[in-house]
Design a protein around this motif. Structure first.
Motif, PDB file in Angstrom:
ATOM      1  N   LEU A   1      -2.098   0.865 -11.533  1.00  0.00           N
ATOM      2  CA  LEU A   1      -1.524   0.938 -10.190  1.00  0.00           C
ATOM      3  C   LEU A   1      -2.520   1.523  -9.192  1.00  0.00           C
ATOM      4  O   LEU A   1      -2.596   1.097  -8.040  1.00  0.00           O
ATOM      5  CB  LEU A   1      -0.240   1.764 -10.203  1.00  0.00           C
ATOM      6  CG  LEU A   1       0.974   1.113 -10.869  1.00  0.00           C
ATOM      7  CD1 LEU A   1       2.175   2.060 -10.850  1.00  0.00           C
ATOM      8  CD2 LEU A   1       1.332  -0.204 -10.174  1.00  0.00           C
ATOM      9  N   PHE A   2      -3.291   2.520  -9.642  1.00  0.00           N
ATOM     10  CA  PHE A   2      -4.288   3.116  -8.753  1.00  0.00           C
ATOM     11  C   PHE A   2      -5.362   2.094  -8.386  1.00  0.00           C
ATOM     12  O   PHE A   2      -5.753   1.977  -7.220  1.00  0.00           O
ATOM     13  CB  PHE A   2      -4.930   4.330  -9.421  1.00  0.00           C
ATOM     14  CG  PHE A   2      -6.102   4.888  -8.665  1.00  0.00           C
ATOM     15  CD1 PHE A   2      -5.941   5.414  -7.391  1.00  0.00           C
ATOM     16  CD2 PHE A   2      -7.375   4.875  -9.216  1.00  0.00           C
ATOM     17  CE1 PHE A   2      -7.032   5.920  -6.675  1.00  0.00           C
ATOM     18  CE2 PHE A   2      -8.464   5.383  -8.523  1.00  0.00           C
ATOM     19  CZ  PHE A   2      -8.288   5.904  -7.249  1.00  0.00           C
TER      20      PHE A   2
ATOM     21  N   ILE B   1       3.571   5.879  -2.904  1.00  0.00           N
ATOM     22  CA  ILE B   1       4.820   6.582  -3.194  1.00  0.00           C
ATOM     23  C   ILE B   1       5.109   6.549  -4.692  1.00  0.00           C
ATOM     24  O   ILE B   1       5.484   7.560  -5.296  1.00  0.00           O
ATOM     25  CB  ILE B   1       5.999   5.954  -2.426  1.00  0.00           C
ATOM     26  CG1 ILE B   1       5.803   6.147  -0.918  1.00  0.00           C
ATOM     27  CG2 ILE B   1       7.320   6.562  -2.867  1.00  0.00           C
ATOM     28  CD1 ILE B   1       5.764   7.580  -0.468  1.00  0.00           C
ATOM     29  N   ALA B   2       4.924   5.370  -5.311  1.00  0.00           N
ATOM     30  CA  ALA B   2       5.206   5.221  -6.739  1.00  0.00           C
ATOM     31  C   ALA B   2       4.308   6.125  -7.572  1.00  0.00           C
ATOM     32  O   ALA B   2       4.777   6.809  -8.492  1.00  0.00           O
ATOM     33  CB  ALA B   2       5.024   3.762  -7.156  1.00  0.00           C
TER      34      ALA B   2
ATOM     35  N   ILE C   1      -5.570  10.680 -12.531  1.00  0.00           N
ATOM     36  CA  ILE C   1      -5.324   9.569 -11.612  1.00  0.00           C
ATOM     37  C   ILE C   1      -4.680  10.068 -10.325  1.00  0.00           C
ATOM     38  O   ILE C   1      -5.062   9.658  -9.214  1.00  0.00           O
ATOM     39  CB  ILE C   1      -4.427   8.500 -12.270  1.00  0.00           C
ATOM     40  CG1 ILE C   1      -5.185   7.795 -13.409  1.00  0.00           C
ATOM     41  CG2 ILE C   1      -3.943   7.477 -11.245  1.00  0.00           C
ATOM     42  CD1 ILE C   1      -6.419   7.048 -12.962  1.00  0.00           C
ATOM     43  N   LEU C   2      -3.724  10.982 -10.448  1.00  0.00           N
ATOM     44  CA  LEU C   2      -3.081  11.534  -9.252  1.00  0.00           C
ATOM     45  C   LEU C   2      -4.102  12.323  -8.429  1.00  0.00           C
ATOM     46  O   LEU C   2      -4.113  12.243  -7.192  1.00  0.00           O
ATOM     47  CB  LEU C   2      -1.909  12.429  -9.646  1.00  0.00           C
ATOM     48  CG  LEU C   2      -1.020  12.930  -8.502  1.00  0.00           C
ATOM     49  CD1 LEU C   2      -0.454  11.753  -7.708  1.00  0.00           C
ATOM     50  CD2 LEU C   2       0.114  13.790  -9.045  1.00  0.00           C
ATOM     51  N   GLY C   3      -4.958  13.075  -9.111  1.00  0.00           N
ATOM     52  CA  GLY C   3      -6.015  13.802  -8.404  1.00  0.00           C
ATOM     53  C   GLY C   3      -6.995  12.858  -7.733  1.00  0.00           C
ATOM     54  O   GLY C   3      -7.427  13.087  -6.597  1.00  0.00           O
ATOM     55  N   ALA C   4      -7.345  11.775  -8.427  1.00  0.00           N
ATOM     56  CA  ALA C   4      -8.257  10.784  -7.864  1.00  0.00           C
ATOM     57  C   ALA C   4      -7.654  10.141  -6.624  1.00  0.00           C
ATOM     58  O   ALA C   4      -8.346   9.912  -5.623  1.00  0.00           O
ATOM     59  CB  ALA C   4      -8.576   9.716  -8.910  1.00  0.00           C
TER      60      ALA C   4
ATOM     61  N   GLN D   1       0.833  -1.211   0.000  1.00  0.00           N
ATOM     62  CA  GLN D   1       0.000   0.000   0.000  1.00  0.00           C
ATOM     63  C   GLN D   1       0.861   1.251   0.000  1.00  0.00           C
ATOM     64  O   GLN D   1       0.673   2.159  -0.812  1.00  0.00           O
ATOM     65  CB  GLN D   1      -0.897   0.015   1.239  1.00  0.00           C
ATOM     66  CG  GLN D   1      -2.203  -0.717   1.094  1.00  0.00           C
ATOM     67  CD  GLN D   1      -3.076  -0.523   2.311  1.00  0.00           C
ATOM     68  OE1 GLN D   1      -2.976  -1.260   3.289  1.00  0.00           O
ATOM     69  NE2 GLN D   1      -3.932   0.467   2.273  1.00  0.00           N
ATOM     70  N   PHE D   2       1.796   1.280   0.930  1.00  0.00           N
ATOM     71  CA  PHE D   2       2.670   2.445   1.064  1.00  0.00           C
ATOM     72  C   PHE D   2       3.497   2.638  -0.203  1.00  0.00           C
ATOM     73  O   PHE D   2       3.644   3.752  -0.716  1.00  0.00           O
ATOM     74  CB  PHE D   2       3.589   2.258   2.273  1.00  0.00           C
ATOM     75  CG  PHE D   2       4.473   3.430   2.554  1.00  0.00           C
ATOM     76  CD1 PHE D   2       3.959   4.592   3.121  1.00  0.00           C
ATOM     77  CD2 PHE D   2       5.828   3.391   2.255  1.00  0.00           C
ATOM     78  CE1 PHE D   2       4.778   5.686   3.378  1.00  0.00           C
ATOM     79  CE2 PHE D   2       6.648   4.473   2.510  1.00  0.00           C
ATOM     80  CZ  PHE D   2       6.121   5.627   3.072  1.00  0.00           C
TER      81      PHE D   2
END
Length: 234
Positions: free
Chosen positions: A87-88, A70-71, A208-211, A65-66
């Motif tokens: 990945l998300f 980070i990735a 995706i980063l925003g989600a 998870q962590f």
């Protein structure tokens, strides 16, 4: 205001709306995956035993998870849209597996109530972050310091096992993640106003980063609500 400036602002608003729509769509998809996986794991005693009965497996899942967070946060700009999405969704599934333990700790009615209250709070603060004219940037550092504070307090309370401290942490957590929802929504919308809509890959990665950002706000707010109002099983 000149006509050209008005058109530019209208265009930016339209772009931001399209971007935020993608953010919310992927966030919803992530929450759906988490919910389905959590319920599936909770419904299978064998799978639950394999995860929570084996310390090594549980640690590996928490590390995964962590690592996935980070990735995605650090290297999403180097990924293809498909990889970032995969990945998300993988992170959402792993989170669902680890969160399945709440079905053992809390009654299903408490989980449903906490989810509904969280959804209402999240939507209200997302709307506020979207429509407010107030610049919420200054809240960011304050909320981040508060987040670090409750993380440290939670680690300390593992050893103290203080119910009063747990209550205080939960109350502060609700306030912090409520504020972060509004702050992150405004930040993402401003990012969306400058999103390069002609670059589909960049937009997908940004969405995706925003989600992920709003997904984390929602999940943590839900867990704080559950700790505060859930009530353990008898």
């Amino acid at each position: 205001m000149s006509y050209s400036r008005s058109v530019a602002q209208s265009s930016a608003t339209s772009v931001a709306s399209l971007y935020m729509r993608q953010v919310y769509q992927w966030m919803t998809a992530g929450l759906a995956v988490t919910t389905v996986v959590a319920y599936a794991v909770a419904s299978s005693p064998a799978v639950q035993a394999a995860i929570f009965g084996n310390t090594i497996v549980l640690i590996l899942m928490l590390v995964a998870q962590f690592g996935l967070v980070i990735a995605l946060s650090a290297a999403v700009h180097k990924m293809s849209g498909g990889t970032a999405t995969g990945l998300f969704l993988l992170y959402s599934a792993v989170t669902g597996a680890t969160l399945s333990s709440i079905f053992v700790v809390y009654p299903i009615a408490s989980i449903a109530n906490a989810f509904l209250v969280t959804t209402g709070t999240f939507l209200a603060m997302s709307v506020y972050g979207t429509v407010t004219k107030r610049d919420l940037t200054s809240m960011g550092s304050f909320l981040f310091m508060g987040l670090i504070g409750i993380i440290i307090a939670s680690l300390v309370n593992i050893f103290l096992k203080s119910s009063m401290m747990d209550f205080i942490i939960s109350c502060l957590g609700v306030l912090i993640f409520t504020g972060l929802t509004a702050y992150d929504t405004q930040k993402l919308r401003r990012f969306g106003e400058n999103a390069p809509m002609e670059d589909g890959t960049a937009v997908r990665r940004g969405a995706i980063l925003g989600a992920l950002t709003l997904y984390l706000d929602f999940i943590n707010l839900f867990l704080m609500m559950l700790r505060l109002f859930g009530g353990n099983r008898e």
